[in-house]
Design a protein around this motif. Structure first.
Motif, PDB file in Angstrom:
ATOM      1  N   TRP A  13       3.506  -1.819   5.719  1.00  0.00           N
ATOM      2  CA  TRP A  13       2.287  -1.383   5.038  1.00  0.00           C
ATOM      3  C   TRP A  13       1.197  -2.390   5.324  1.00  0.00           C
ATOM      4  O   TRP A  13       1.414  -3.599   5.235  1.00  0.00           O
ATOM      5  CB  TRP A  13       2.523  -1.282   3.536  1.00  0.00           C
ATOM      6  N   VAL A  27       0.291   0.812  -2.367  1.00  0.00           N
ATOM      7  CA  VAL A  27       1.735   0.615  -2.511  1.00  0.00           C
ATOM      8  C   VAL A  27       2.384   1.910  -3.003  1.00  0.00           C
ATOM      9  O   VAL A  27       3.446   2.319  -2.522  1.00  0.00           O
ATOM     10  CB  VAL A  27       2.031  -0.545  -3.482  1.00  0.00           C
ATOM     11  N   LEU A  52       8.995  -6.050  -3.488  1.00  0.00           N
ATOM     12  CA  LEU A  52       7.690  -5.585  -3.010  1.00  0.00           C
ATOM     13  C   LEU A  52       6.735  -6.761  -2.815  1.00  0.00           C
ATOM     14  O   LEU A  52       5.982  -6.811  -1.839  1.00  0.00           O
ATOM     15  CB  LEU A  52       7.100  -4.579  -3.999  1.00  0.00           C
ATOM     16  N   LEU A  56       5.586  -7.196   0.957  1.00  0.00           N
ATOM     17  CA  LEU A  56       4.245  -6.660   1.191  1.00  0.00           C
ATOM     18  C   LEU A  56       3.142  -7.685   0.960  1.00  0.00           C
ATOM     19  O   LEU A  56       1.986  -7.445   1.320  1.00  0.00           O
ATOM     20  CB  LEU A  56       4.002  -5.443   0.288  1.00  0.00           C
ATOM     21  N   ALA A  63       2.570  -4.672  -7.832  1.00  0.00           N
ATOM     22  CA  ALA A  63       3.860  -4.008  -7.637  1.00  0.00           C
ATOM     23  C   ALA A  63       4.303  -3.310  -8.919  1.00  0.00           C
ATOM     24  O   ALA A  63       4.788  -2.171  -8.890  1.00  0.00           O
ATOM     25  CB  ALA A  63       4.905  -5.025  -7.194  1.00  0.00           C
TER      26      ALA A  63
END
Length: 255
Positions: A13, A27, A52, A56, A63
């Motif tokens: 991502w 997200v 996460l 990310l 998150a």
């Protein structure tokens, strides 16, 4: 309920592709894309908040909000101390039809389980007496049952029954048949009343449904009659992100 393990493939991502939207929205969309593509099927464990954050590079607040909103929208099921999982298609009930929850679950190809928490004779409190048309303090039968679908709690059934309508109620095994099935045979339904509202769960309901105090629920208050005699008064509590109600009336056509 058997659940799959967390994905081993790294998450991909890029925050620069977020078109100015809040990071949590990006997200959320990344998770939704994997769910909708089938890469993450129902019951699949999604990455935790910490995972996460690590993969990310977002904050824990970002998150948390992404997972929390997906749960409130019914895309995920969050279980305290266990994790977040891709939700199965929501169960549903016909709003103006008194149906057996075990049959509804069976029709979806899933497994119904019932856990009996209370099954006893009690004295009628004022609200119960009023609902059943009995004197305050009159004997009533009380059952409290948690219904689960594939191992996930989907309904608390808190029911009071008029002993004159179903004298053998306390002798039944409600893990083998539902109160609905027994009462329908014992005192055939002639009328019903439903009151539907949103409600925040009480602490004991959170424990039985394995949900957080902040998760809203759907509350149905149902009364049933047989031959003009009140048979039962039930309070049905559904986690809002695991259930929905449907109602259709009149002729319908796809044309």
């Amino acid at each position: 309920m058997k659940r799959s393990n967390a994905p081993k493939a790294p998450l991909k991502w890029d925050a620069s592709d977020n078109d100015g939207s809040p990071l949590y929205a990006g997200v959320k969309q990344m998770i939704l894309d994997r769910i909708q593509s089938g890469e993450w099927p129902p019951k699949h464990r999604v990455p935790s908040e910490n995972e996460l954050v690590a993969e990310l590079g977002v904050s824990k607040m970002t998150a948390n909000r992404a997972l929390r909103e997906l749960a409130s929208e019914g895309e995920l099921v969050r279980i305290q101390g266990v994790g977040s999982f891709v939700a199965e298609r929501k169960g549903y009930s016909e709003l103006f039809e008194v149906r057996n929850i075990a049959e509804e679950i069976d029709e979806r190809g899933h497994t119904h389980q019932a856990s009996v928490v209370v099954l006893a004779q009690e004295t009628a409190a004022p609200d119960v007496a009023d609902a059943l048309g009995l004197p305050i303090g009159a004997p009533v039968f009380h059952s409290l049952i948690v219904h689960s679908e594939n191992g996930v709690p989907v309904q608390i059934e808190d029911r009071f029954v008029n002993p004159e309508a179903a004298p053998g109620y306390l002798e039944q095994d409600f893990t083998a048949q539902t109160p609905n099935a027994y009462l329908t045979a014992e005192a055939p339904l002639s009328g019903s009343e439903h009151i539907v509202e949103a409600a925040m769960p009480q602490p004991w309901e959170c424990k039985l449904l394995v949900i957080l105090r902040t998760e809203p629920c759907l509350l149905i208050r149902r009364r049933t009659w047989s031959s003009k005699r009140a048979v039962s008064f039930a309070r049905l509590v559904y986690p809002g992100n695991r259930y929905r109600l449907e109602s259709r009336n009149g002729k319908m056509s796809d044309e």
